[in-house]
Design a protein around this motif. Sequence first.
Motif, short mmCIF file in Angstrom:
data_model
loop_
_atom_site.label_atom_id
_atom_site.label_comp_id
_atom_site.label_asym_id
_atom_site.label_seq_id
_atom_site.Cartn_x
_atom_site.Cartn_y
_atom_site.Cartn_z
N ALA A 156 0.91 -1.30 -0.04
CA ALA A 156 0.03 -0.05 0.11
C ALA A 156 0.98 1.33 0.09
CB ALA A 156 -1.12 -0.05 1.32
N GLN A 157 2.12 1.07 0.18
CA GLN A 157 3.12 2.33 0.19
C GLN A 157 2.70 3.27 -0.91
OE1 GLN A 157 4.40 -0.90 1.08
NE2 GLN A 157 5.74 -0.45 2.74
N PHE A 158 2.49 2.63 -2.15
CA PHE A 158 2.50 3.40 -3.49
C PHE A 158 1.41 4.29 -3.28
CE2 PHE A 158 -0.87 0.21 -4.39
CZ PHE A 158 -1.72 1.20 -5.37
N LEU A 159 0.31 4.20 -2.37
CA LEU A 159 -0.73 5.24 -2.47
C LEU A 159 -0.08 6.29 -1.70
CD1 LEU A 159 -3.49 2.88 -1.10
CD2 LEU A 159 -3.45 3.87 -3.49
N SER A 160 0.60 6.09 -0.98
CA SER A 160 1.33 7.48 -0.11
C SER A 160 2.03 8.24 -0.95
CB SER A 160 2.00 6.94 0.98
OG SER A 160 3.11 7.76 1.34
N GLY A 168 1.34 13.45 -6.62
CA GLY A 168 0.25 14.41 -7.23
C GLY A 168 -0.34 15.52 -6.30
N VAL A 169 -0.19 15.49 -4.97
CA VAL A 169 -1.04 16.61 -4.41
C VAL A 169 -0.79 17.98 -4.81
CG1 VAL A 169 0.83 16.82 -2.12
CG2 VAL A 169 -1.74 16.93 -1.76
N GLY A 170 0.46 18.41 -5.18
CA GLY A 170 0.97 19.72 -5.70
C GLY A 170 0.08 20.16 -6.65
N VAL A 171 -0.12 19.32 -7.80
CA VAL A 171 -0.90 19.94 -8.93
C VAL A 171 -2.33 19.72 -8.66
CG1 VAL A 171 -1.04 17.87 -10.37
CG2 VAL A 171 -0.67 20.13 -11.36
N GLU A 200 3.83 6.14 -11.60
CA GLU A 200 4.26 7.08 -12.56
C GLU A 200 3.41 7.60 -13.59
OE1 GLU A 200 7.14 7.45 -12.70
OE2 GLU A 200 8.13 5.99 -11.14
N PHE A 201 1.93 7.07 -13.40
CA PHE A 201 0.81 7.84 -14.01
C PHE A 201 0.64 9.09 -13.44
CE2 PHE A 201 -0.39 4.08 -16.74
CZ PHE A 201 -0.70 4.85 -18.05
N VAL A 202 0.58 9.06 -12.09
CA VAL A 202 0.14 10.49 -11.49
C VAL A 202 1.38 11.42 -11.62
CG1 VAL A 202 0.11 11.14 -8.99
CG2 VAL A 202 -0.96 9.17 -9.65
N TRP A 203 2.53 10.84 -11.60
CA TRP A 203 3.67 11.86 -11.69
C TRP A 203 3.74 12.40 -13.27
CZ3 TRP A 203 8.23 11.80 -15.08
CH2 TRP A 203 9.15 12.93 -15.00
N LEU A 204 3.28 11.55 -14.30
CA LEU A 204 3.34 12.04 -15.56
C LEU A 204 2.07 12.98 -15.82
CD1 LEU A 204 3.88 11.83 -18.66
CD2 LEU A 204 2.40 10.09 -19.02
N ALA A 205 0.94 12.87 -15.05
CA ALA A 205 -0.27 13.68 -15.10
C ALA A 205 -0.03 15.02 -14.48
CB ALA A 205 -1.37 12.94 -14.29
N SER A 206 0.91 14.95 -13.47
CA SER A 206 1.20 16.06 -12.67
C SER A 206 1.84 16.99 -13.63
CB SER A 206 1.50 16.02 -11.23
OG SER A 206 2.89 15.40 -11.16
#
Lengths: 269, 273
Positions: A178-182, A188-191, B47-53
């Motif tokens: 589940a670490q990947f969720l963190s 992603g939280v920035g954008v 990686e998808f989230v990183w790319l999307a951001s």
Amino acid sequence: MSLRAYLRAYGQVLRNALATDMEYRTSYMILVFSSAVTIIMELALFRQVYDGRSEVGGLAVELVPSFVVLGILIRSGSALWGLVYEAIDQIRDGSFRRFLLQPIHYPSYFWAQAIGPKLPTWTLGLILVLVLKQFPDFRNLLPLGHLAPFLGALALTFFLMWQLYLMIVYLGFWIEEAQFLSTAINVGVGVFSGSLVPLAWLPPGLVTFLKFTPFPLVGDFPMRAALGTLAAGEWKQLAIQSIAWIAAMCVINGVLKARGLKTYEAFGG
Amino acid sequence: MDNAAAIRETPLQSIVRCVALWGALVRNSFVRQLEFRADFAGRIVVEFVWLASQLLTFVAAYRFTDNLAGWNRAEMGFFLGSLITIDGLYTIFLYPNQNKFGSLLRNGQLDFYLLYPLPTVFLAFFRFVNVHGVINVALGVALLVWQLSTATLSVNWILWGIYMLLGTLTVACVGIFVTTLGFWTTQTTNLVWFFFELYRLGFRPENFYRPWMRRFLLSVFPAAFFFSIPAQISLGKLGGAWLLYPWLVAGACVALVAILWKRGIQRYEGALS
């Protein structure tokens, strides 16, 4: 447990976490360097977008340097990296059992572990603000009149983000990785929260969707409180929304923990 | 070339043998990491989230302008696709080895690397591969293909291939250079962080920055040559002497790494001796 005993016990956990973290002092130098790089990169992008204009998408050009610095403070002040990884590892390798055997209130323990190492980061953020305010470009950074609404919104941001992290920890009872969720949230939280680029700059459809999630409350809300761009009564409305999200997450986390522990017992031994 | 067997070979023979051995090491790393499939699936999400951001940042910026420092929307998409592809290659090949180099020095594993009949720098920096970087490369290529299918861009693919390889070589050499300083500092974790933070400056085209920073990225820390200059050459935005500079920078970086590595090895006393 009396309140005094509670505060003493978890205060000690907090101090221990702080002491452990302070062993790696160089990481704070890296944090400052990383912040400087982010400031340079973001200002470069904003400079090209504004290109002589005084306002873009509701953000005045003189507020841009403050926006960039506040974004860094909000993100680095609330993000937890190692703690969530460590907690899920404890579930996976079985060492989480000590929280079942010892009289430890796990959410309080988690919070103490989170706050301790964040104290130097917050102090560093305060120093950064005080230093930057000496430069003309940053004269709009956190004026005294915006301090109280900003700190109030920031406190709610921390509550909300850390409830989210705690939820991920509890999901570790079912999902071993589940670490990947963190990591995904931290990346992603920035954008998605409006602390990297203003929320109003994102495509309208996405903004409408995001308003149904807690993300704008952990970026856009404290940001606009600090910049003084909230409409009258909006602070109260967003604070109530934040509290509602926190309350909902507390309930969900309670259920997840109770059910997770039952699942965990199934592994036995 | 710091051992007897490697010195007896011609450079071409040595490269062929390294490539053959490296193929086996890559297979080994892939098999080992793909055992953790849930982790792999999770990384795809990240990686998808990183790319999307990354993309959303520029989508947001282009909502208010058609041109950022001379880059239109399609050109920026091409730049980002190239960036994500090279960043993926960096993540696959160099990043895991940079992180392990400090422990090689401290626990004496480098002593064994010095004894193997292979160039030590190759073993130290290309021994492990990170399978998760494949996701970045795939996403970068997908973005390039999507960008080219939806926009009219004139790209010279031969130049793109050549200059992207030079960009990758420059990234690798600068990364190895910074990490090799570990011979003097012993701890390399902070060096790798330091490198990565400066490396990030290349995530924006160099003409976004103020002149002093632009000069810095074109000379002292050549992050402009990682992604931006190769992309501009392939798009025909740069020509003339700019076609030569990436070669000079890559050559200088290779030479500097060779000198620093040699000095580092001379300084290294071995942890097991």
